[in-house]
Design a protein around this motif. Structure first.
Motif, PDB file in Angstrom:
ATOM      1  N   VAL A 339       0.856  -1.193   0.000  1.00 51.74           N
ATOM      2  CA  VAL A 339       0.000   0.000   0.000  1.00 51.74           C
ATOM      3  C   VAL A 339       0.891   1.241   0.000  1.00 51.74           C
ATOM      4  O   VAL A 339       1.896   1.281   0.707  1.00 51.74           O
ATOM      5  N   GLU A 340       0.486   2.219  -0.798  1.00 47.35           N
ATOM      6  CA  GLU A 340       1.181   3.517  -0.748  1.00 47.35           C
ATOM      7  C   GLU A 340       0.666   4.275   0.467  1.00 47.35           C
ATOM      8  O   GLU A 340      -0.517   4.587   0.552  1.00 47.35           O
ATOM      9  N   THR A 341       1.548   4.547   1.437  1.00 49.45           N
ATOM     10  CA  THR A 341       1.093   5.247   2.640  1.00 49.45           C
ATOM     11  C   THR A 341       1.995   6.440   2.942  1.00 49.45           C
ATOM     12  O   THR A 341       2.948   6.707   2.211  1.00 49.45           O
ATOM     13  N   THR A 342       1.701   7.091   4.047  1.00 52.10           N
ATOM     14  CA  THR A 342       2.499   8.240   4.482  1.00 52.10           C
ATOM     15  C   THR A 342       3.886   7.836   4.968  1.00 52.10           C
ATOM     16  O   THR A 342       4.724   8.684   5.207  1.00 52.10           O
ATOM     17  N   VAL A 343       4.132   6.532   5.209  1.00 49.77           N
ATOM     18  CA  VAL A 343       5.483   6.126   5.609  1.00 49.77           C
ATOM     19  C   VAL A 343       6.143   5.331   4.484  1.00 49.77           C
ATOM     20  O   VAL A 343       7.073   4.570   4.703  1.00 49.77           O
ATOM     21  N   GLY A 344       5.672   5.501   3.261  1.00 48.15           N
ATOM     22  CA  GLY A 344       6.256   4.802   2.110  1.00 48.15           C
ATOM     23  C   GLY A 344       5.370   3.652   1.666  1.00 48.15           C
ATOM     24  O   GLY A 344       4.241   3.508   2.122  1.00 48.15           O
ATOM     25  N   LYS A 345       5.956   2.852   0.744  1.00 44.63           N
ATOM     26  CA  LYS A 345       5.181   1.739   0.193  1.00 44.63           C
ATOM     27  C   LYS A 345       5.395   0.541   1.116  1.00 44.63           C
ATOM     28  O   LYS A 345       6.495  -0.007   1.170  1.00 44.63           O
ATOM     29  N   PHE A 348       2.969  -5.890   5.403  1.00 43.39           N
ATOM     30  CA  PHE A 348       3.401  -6.441   6.681  1.00 43.39           C
ATOM     31  C   PHE A 348       4.013  -7.821   6.500  1.00 43.39           C
ATOM     32  O   PHE A 348       3.570  -8.591   5.647  1.00 43.39           O
ATOM     33  N   ASP A 349       5.057  -8.122   7.294  1.00 41.66           N
ATOM     34  CA  ASP A 349       5.653  -9.457   7.190  1.00 41.66           C
ATOM     35  C   ASP A 349       4.872 -10.447   8.055  1.00 41.66           C
ATOM     36  O   ASP A 349       3.890 -10.089   8.702  1.00 41.66           O
ATOM     37  N   GLU A 350       5.344 -11.691   8.079  1.00 44.15           N
ATOM     38  CA  GLU A 350       4.636 -12.763   8.791  1.00 44.15           C
ATOM     39  C   GLU A 350       4.381 -12.419  10.255  1.00 44.15           C
ATOM     40  O   GLU A 350       3.371 -12.765  10.828  1.00 44.15           O
ATOM     41  N   GLN A 351       5.347 -11.694  10.879  1.00 42.47           N
ATOM     42  CA  GLN A 351       5.224 -11.371  12.308  1.00 42.47           C
ATOM     43  C   GLN A 351       4.290 -10.201  12.560  1.00 42.47           C
ATOM     44  O   GLN A 351       3.805 -10.018  13.663  1.00 42.47           O
ATOM     45  N   GLY A 352       4.076  -9.393  11.516  1.00 38.37           N
ATOM     46  CA  GLY A 352       3.247  -8.205  11.696  1.00 38.37           C
ATOM     47  C   GLY A 352       4.023  -6.900  11.658  1.00 38.37           C
ATOM     48  O   GLY A 352       3.459  -5.827  11.843  1.00 38.37           O
ATOM     49  N   ASP A 353       5.358  -6.970  11.463  1.00 41.58           N
ATOM     50  CA  ASP A 353       6.132  -5.742  11.323  1.00 41.58           C
ATOM     51  C   ASP A 353       6.035  -5.231   9.893  1.00 41.58           C
ATOM     52  O   ASP A 353       5.982  -6.017   8.951  1.00 41.58           O
ATOM     53  N   ALA A 354       6.028  -3.914   9.740  1.00 42.12           N
ATOM     54  CA  ALA A 354       5.925  -3.342   8.402  1.00 42.12           C
ATOM     55  C   ALA A 354       7.276  -3.420   7.704  1.00 42.12           C
ATOM     56  O   ALA A 354       8.309  -3.078   8.290  1.00 42.12           O
ATOM     57  N   GLU A 355       7.262  -3.896   6.449  1.00 40.36           N
ATOM     58  CA  GLU A 355       8.504  -3.916   5.684  1.00 40.36           C
ATOM     59  C   GLU A 355       8.703  -2.543   5.077  1.00 40.36           C
ATOM     60  O   GLU A 355       7.781  -1.973   4.506  1.00 40.36           O
ATOM     61  N   GLY A 356       9.900  -2.016   5.200  1.00 37.46           N
ATOM     62  CA  GLY A 356      10.194  -0.734   4.574  1.00 37.46           C
ATOM     63  C   GLY A 356      10.074   0.462   5.489  1.00 37.46           C
ATOM     64  O   GLY A 356      10.065   1.594   5.035  1.00 37.46           O
TER      65      GLY A 356
END
Lengths: 373, 300
Positions: A339-345, A348-356
């Motif tokens: 998703v294009e968001t305010t913190v970049g593209k 979420f990874d398997e654990q739930g942390d956002a990649e990037g």
């Protein structure tokens, strides 16, 4: 005969109870927003609430999500775990399926179990405590901010590699967030093997003064201080360090990197380092959101505004992709679509942390936090 | 040795603030046997008033010491008004009620005042201007003691001396001592007991306000909640020294502050409160009435 009538009554009662809730669920999509909206940590919670309201208004203006208007249920947890559990229970009972929040790690941890049991997805803009994702205990938890160990690692390597510190003092406020950050910094300083930890100590928030701790810093000959905690204690510490002529670099976490610190620490803030989320102002979405905020409120958005905005964007987009708020489908959508968001593209990874998403080091220059290159 | 001196002076500074607030607790207890739990809030209100006044004065172009003096004076006047009103509203109607009623009333007033400031001002921490002027000492003294600590120590010492003189050598002091000994008898011989009690509250509040102004300026930040912890610590100091005993409150404050500072410096700041309250328990086991307290004799 009597028995039969009782059954009928029961059935009627169940139907009566079910009908209104069905009626409510049909017309709006309820999203919970939980965080500190009052109390001394309110500056960390209110920006997320405002961001969620803005995203909801945007989607609503375009006809809502899957044809439903988004309705926010905002509740205040004051960052206190015991209030957070009440808030969680209340949100679940209101039929909320997705929550943006909570803001503080301690409060989030307290609330997560309740959400997990109810099959509620939570996306926090700011709870950085690593076990929340890494323990695998909370399958319903996602976040749009990088975890603390990443921040602790950055603070540690910055102190040893960039500042060339050899004797590091680590101070924390004994809380989940502050001690978590301090422990990771300690772990990575030890792993790096370039510096010694001369002092590791907890301080009591709200104590009259920290002069004893500052004197200990001098005695131990620390050449850098890494502090885990929030801005009120940090400003007290840097103020007393200045008074007591302990002139060494001070590195705080993102709980220090905010307007609150600059305001209270005043001229003592100059030169203080703090880690914080990477500069995301280069992203198109971010520029738009911030401009819209300034236009609406006539000031700059506060801490975690970008992450809160991104969390809401990711959630609503995922609900559209999943075709509803079904727990499994929504989880899958969050983990598979960028998703294009305010913190970049992000996704979420398997654990739930956002990649990037990640952290940078900032330093106060002329009364403002500026990214250290 | 130098490290010990640094810690000792830090503890002395902290302790003299505790002592200033503890005096209010102990004076009120001495006269009407009531723990005024709202006393910490008076200290907080004093700090807030000083903050507001110093802001206004800065706008009008005042500077330096004149702001400190004026802000402190106005804070004292406000705190005195609050202390007086507090006694009139919350305690006087309960003067002959069971012992527990005024105590509950005091806790209620404490919560009320805290929340009143929270709503009327702000829940956030506010930066407090450095009202105490910075004059630099030369090293190697500068890091051991600064102007702020010096001003705090001198002010609190002078205040305590002034209080002692007031109680020992003035008419009102005599009336206070008489009331403390026997309220009914004092009334019979013509002491205006209500006035004496009001004045006691006013004096205690003024001392707390001085403490508030000094702490705000020393630490550089205040919020609505600072009165709670300061109140708990000062109350502990008062009990430590012997509740109702004025030199005891001063001694208790200093003992508590120095204990905390040494514990933080030699062991760990994480445990400073543990040691503070540990010392309290220890002293009360050895001397149940406190350091300077006298064991109460049953009046027959």
């Amino acid at each position: 005969m009597k028995h039969f009538r009782f059954r009928k009554l029961m059935l009627a009662a169940v139907l009566a109870a079910a009908v209104p809730s069905l009626g409510l669920a049909a017309d709006t999509l309820k999203i919970g927003v939980a965080g500190p909206h009052t109390g001394d940590l309110a500056p960390y919670g209110i920006p997320t609430k405002e961001a969620a309201e803005m995203v909801a208004a945007d989607f609503n203006a375009k006809g809502g999500v899957l044809g439903k208007q988004v309705e926010l249920v905002s509740l205040d947890d004051q960052c206190k775990p015991e209030i957070a559990t009440n808030v969680a229970t209340k949100l679940v009972s209101e039929g909320v399926k997705v929550v943006i929040g909570h803001v503080c790690s301690g409060a989030t941890k307290a609330a997560l179990g309740i959400y997990q049991e109810a099959g509620v997805i939570t996306v926090s803009p700011s709870a950085t405590n690593p076990p929340l994702t890494q323990s695998g205990e909370y399958k319903n938890f996602y976040r749009t901010i990088a975890p603390d160990d990443m921040q602790g690692k950055l603070a540690a390597t910055f102190a040893t590699d960039k500042l060339g510190a050899k004797k590091i003092a680590i101070i924390h406020d004994k809380g989940d967030y502050g001690k978590g950050f301090a422990d990771f910094a300690q772990q990575f300083v030890e792993q790096g093997g370039k510096a010694k930890i001369v002092m590791y100590e907890g301080i009591t928030p709200g104590a009259m003064d920290y002069s004893a701790v500052v004197q200990k810093l001098r005695k131990e000959g620390a050449d850098a201080v890494i502090f885990g905690g929030y801005h009120p204690e940090a400003s007290k510490l840097v103020g007393q360090m200045k008074k007591k002529r302990v002139d060494v670099p001070f590195i705080g976490p993102d709980g220090v990197k905010g307007e609150g610190f600059l305001e209270i620490a005043g001229k003592n803030a100059e030169g203080v380092y703090a880690t914080g989320p990477m500069d995301v102002s280069k992203y198109e979405q971010n520029k738009m959101a911030r401009e819209a905020y300034s236009k609406k409120f006539g000031k700059e958005p506060g801490t975690f505004f970008d992450q809160g905005y991104a969390a809401m964007q990711a959630v609503l987009t995922a609900i559209e992709a999943a075709g509803g708020t079904d727990y499994a489908a929504l989880g899958k959508a969050l983990k598979s679509n960028f998703v294009e968001t305010t913190v970049g593209k992000i996704k979420f990874d398997e654990q739930g942390d956002a990649e990037g998403v990640g952290f940078s080091v900032y330093q106060v220059k002329d009364g403002k936090f500026a990214e250290v290159q | 040795m130098e490290y010990f001196l640094e810690l000792f002076l830090g503890g002395l500074t902290r302790g003299s603030i505790y002592a200033l607030i503890a005096l209010g607790y102990t004076m009120v207890y001495g006269i009407i046997q009531l723990i005024n739990f709202a006393h910490g809030e008076i200290y907080m209100i004093g700090a807030f008033v000083a903050l507001i006044v110093s802001g206004v004065l800065t706008i009008y172009g005042f500077s330096g010491v004149s702001i400190l003096v004026l802000a402190a004076l106005i804070a004292m006047v406000y705190a005195a008004a609050y202390g007086y009103t507090l006694e009139r509203i919350a305690y006087r109607p309960l003067r002959n009620a069971p012992r527990l009623s005024p105590l509950i009333s005091a806790i209620g007033m404490s919560l009320f005042l805290q929340n009143y400031v929270l709503l009327a001002q702000t829940p956030d921490f506010l930066p407090f201007p450095q009202l105490i002027p910075e004059f630099d000492f030369m090293e190697p003294v500068a890091h051991i003691i600064g102007s702020a600590e010096l001003v705090i120590l001198i002010t609190s010492t002078l205040t305590m001396v002034g209080l002692t003189v007031l109680i020992k050598y003035t008419r009102i002091g005599k009336a206070m001592r008489a009331t403390q000994q026997d309220m009914t008898m004092s009334r019979l011989v013509g002491v205006n007991v209500d006035r004496v009690i009001s004045i006691t509250f006013i004096i205690g509040s003024v001392l707390a306000a001085i403490g508030g102004v000094l702490v705000g300026s020393y630490i550089g930040q205040i919020n609505f909640y600072i009165g709670f912890m300061a109140g708990v610590k000062a109350f502990t100091a008062a009990v430590l020294g012997g509740i109702g005993n004025i030199p005891g409150a001063a001694l208790g404050g200093l003992v508590l502050g120095i204990t905390e500072s040494l514990a933080a410096g030699y062991i760990s700041s994480a445990y400073e409160d543990v040691f503070a309250f540990g010392v309290l328990v220890l002293i009360l086991i050895l001397r149940p009435a406190g350091l300077l307290g006298k064991a109460l004799k049953q009046k027959v």
